[in-house]
Design an enzyme around this catalytic site. Structure first.
Site, PDB file in Angstrom:
ATOM      1  N   HIS A  52      34.635  46.362  31.346  1.00 54.88           N
ATOM      2  CA  HIS A  52      35.151  45.164  32.005  1.00 54.88           C
ATOM      3  C   HIS A  52      36.192  45.587  33.036  1.00 54.88           C
ATOM      4  O   HIS A  52      36.121  45.190  34.183  1.00 54.88           O
ATOM      5  CB  HIS A  52      35.743  44.196  30.969  1.00 54.88           C
ATOM      6  CG  HIS A  52      36.247  42.916  31.564  1.00 54.88           C
ATOM      7  ND1 HIS A  52      36.649  41.836  30.824  1.00 54.88           N
ATOM      8  CD2 HIS A  52      36.450  42.547  32.857  1.00 54.88           C
ATOM      9  CE1 HIS A  52      37.045  40.852  31.634  1.00 54.88           C
ATOM     10  NE2 HIS A  52      36.943  41.270  32.864  1.00 54.88           N
ATOM     11  N   GLU A 104      37.997  43.682  40.461  1.00 58.79           N
ATOM     12  CA  GLU A 104      38.818  44.418  39.496  1.00 58.79           C
ATOM     13  C   GLU A 104      39.844  45.303  40.208  1.00 58.79           C
ATOM     14  O   GLU A 104      40.983  45.432  39.777  1.00 58.79           O
ATOM     15  CB  GLU A 104      37.936  45.246  38.560  1.00 58.79           C
ATOM     16  CG  GLU A 104      37.138  44.401  37.569  1.00 58.79           C
ATOM     17  CD  GLU A 104      38.009  43.719  36.517  1.00 58.79           C
ATOM     18  OE1 GLU A 104      38.899  44.372  35.949  1.00 58.79           O
ATOM     19  OE2 GLU A 104      37.813  42.514  36.261  1.00 58.79           O
ATOM     20  N   HIS A 108      43.579  44.280  39.613  1.00 58.42           N
ATOM     21  CA  HIS A 108      44.215  45.161  38.624  1.00 58.42           C
ATOM     22  C   HIS A 108      44.516  46.561  39.170  1.00 58.42           C
ATOM     23  O   HIS A 108      45.601  47.087  38.980  1.00 58.42           O
ATOM     24  CB  HIS A 108      43.314  45.321  37.395  1.00 58.42           C
ATOM     25  CG  HIS A 108      43.020  44.051  36.662  1.00 58.42           C
ATOM     26  ND1 HIS A 108      43.951  43.409  35.888  1.00 58.42           N
ATOM     27  CD2 HIS A 108      41.895  43.297  36.580  1.00 58.42           C
ATOM     28  CE1 HIS A 108      43.414  42.324  35.349  1.00 58.42           C
ATOM     29  NE2 HIS A 108      42.167  42.234  35.760  1.00 58.42           N
TER      30      HIS A 108
END
Ligand SMILES: *[C@@H]1O[C@H](CO)[C@@H](O)[C@H](O)[C@H]1NC(C)=O
Ligand SMILES: *[C@@H]1O[C@H](CO)[C@@H](O)[C@H](O)[C@H]1NC(C)=O
Length: 217
Positions: A52, A104, A108
């Site tokens: 993920h 992502e 992040h």
């Protein structure tokens, strides 16, 4: 006046930068079937953990959200990683792998840009996923823990099997199956020091009930 304004802007950007400091990484792997019972997936779910994301985090339990260099999909060093990324980090929901990686990274990955640039960030994530010592499915199979859909698994048994194999405490995350209303294993988190290599105990409380299902597709 304008100068003061600029100075204040400069100060606040410094503060933002300091806020973006992270303390450890959460390596989050998902069980595709559990992701795809909530949201229909274009990618047929397989019985393998897929990535993920690798989330720079705070011990205060905050997952950080940052702004930094935008995702660059034309970088040749990054393109070289794509075959492995397609295999281990697919976008289950919309089959838009690059879109998922971009999301992502922008959300992040940029929080750990002080340590890893984009290529290093994705390489670090792949290194963890492909390290045989951290092969979650193999670890659980060795402990005779397998997905079936019907058996209820106990949190401490699954956590204990992983902890025994890797020496540190993992984090488990569950979600609710919209059809059966059962809690099910959704994600397993491994936690790493800021270097992205040294395992640490996951510092957050468990995110599953004491018993849950583990679906088989
Ligand atoms: C994360 O931790 C750092 C260092 O302790 C701190 O400066 C920062 O404010 C924290 N950020 C959040 C969002 O908690
Ligand atoms: C993306 O990376 C390539 C190769 O490193 C570089 O030439 C290009 O300027 C970068 N694009 C952006 C938007 O940063």
């Amino acid at each position: 006046m304008a100068r003061i304004h600029l100075f204040v802007l400069f100060l606040s950007s410094l503060i933002l930068f300091v806020n973006a400091q992270f303390e450890y990484f959460q390596m989050v792997q998902q069980w595709p079937l559990a992701t795809c019972t909530g949201t229909p997936c274009l990618n047929p779910p397989s019985n393998k953990f897929t990535i993920h994301g690798l989330w720079p985090s705070n011990f205060s339990n905050a997952i950080l959200v940052c702004k930094g260099s935008t995702f660059n999909s034309t970088n040749t060093a990054f393109l070289a990683l794509e075959p492995l990324l397609n295999q281990y980090w697919p976008d289950l929901i919309s089959k838009n792998n690059r879109g998922f990686w971009r999301y992502e990274w922008n959300k992040h990955g940029t929080c750990s840009e002080s340590v890893f640039n984009q290529v290093q960030y994705f390489q670090t994530t792949l290194n963890i996923r492909t390290n045989p010592n951290y092969d979650l499915l193999a670890i659980l199979k060795t402990a005779r823990l397998i997905p079936t859909g019907s058996i209820s698994h106990r949190y401490h048994v699954i956590e204990g099997a992983i902890r025994a194999a890797i020496g540190k405490k993992p984090g488990l995350r569950c979600n609710i199956n919209k059809k059966t209303r059962n809690s099910q294993l959704h994600e397993i988190v491994l936690c790493f020091d800021k270097n992205g290599v040294t395992l640490i105990d996951c510092p957050f409380p468990r995110k599953c009930p004491t018993q849950f299902k583990w679906l088989l597709s």
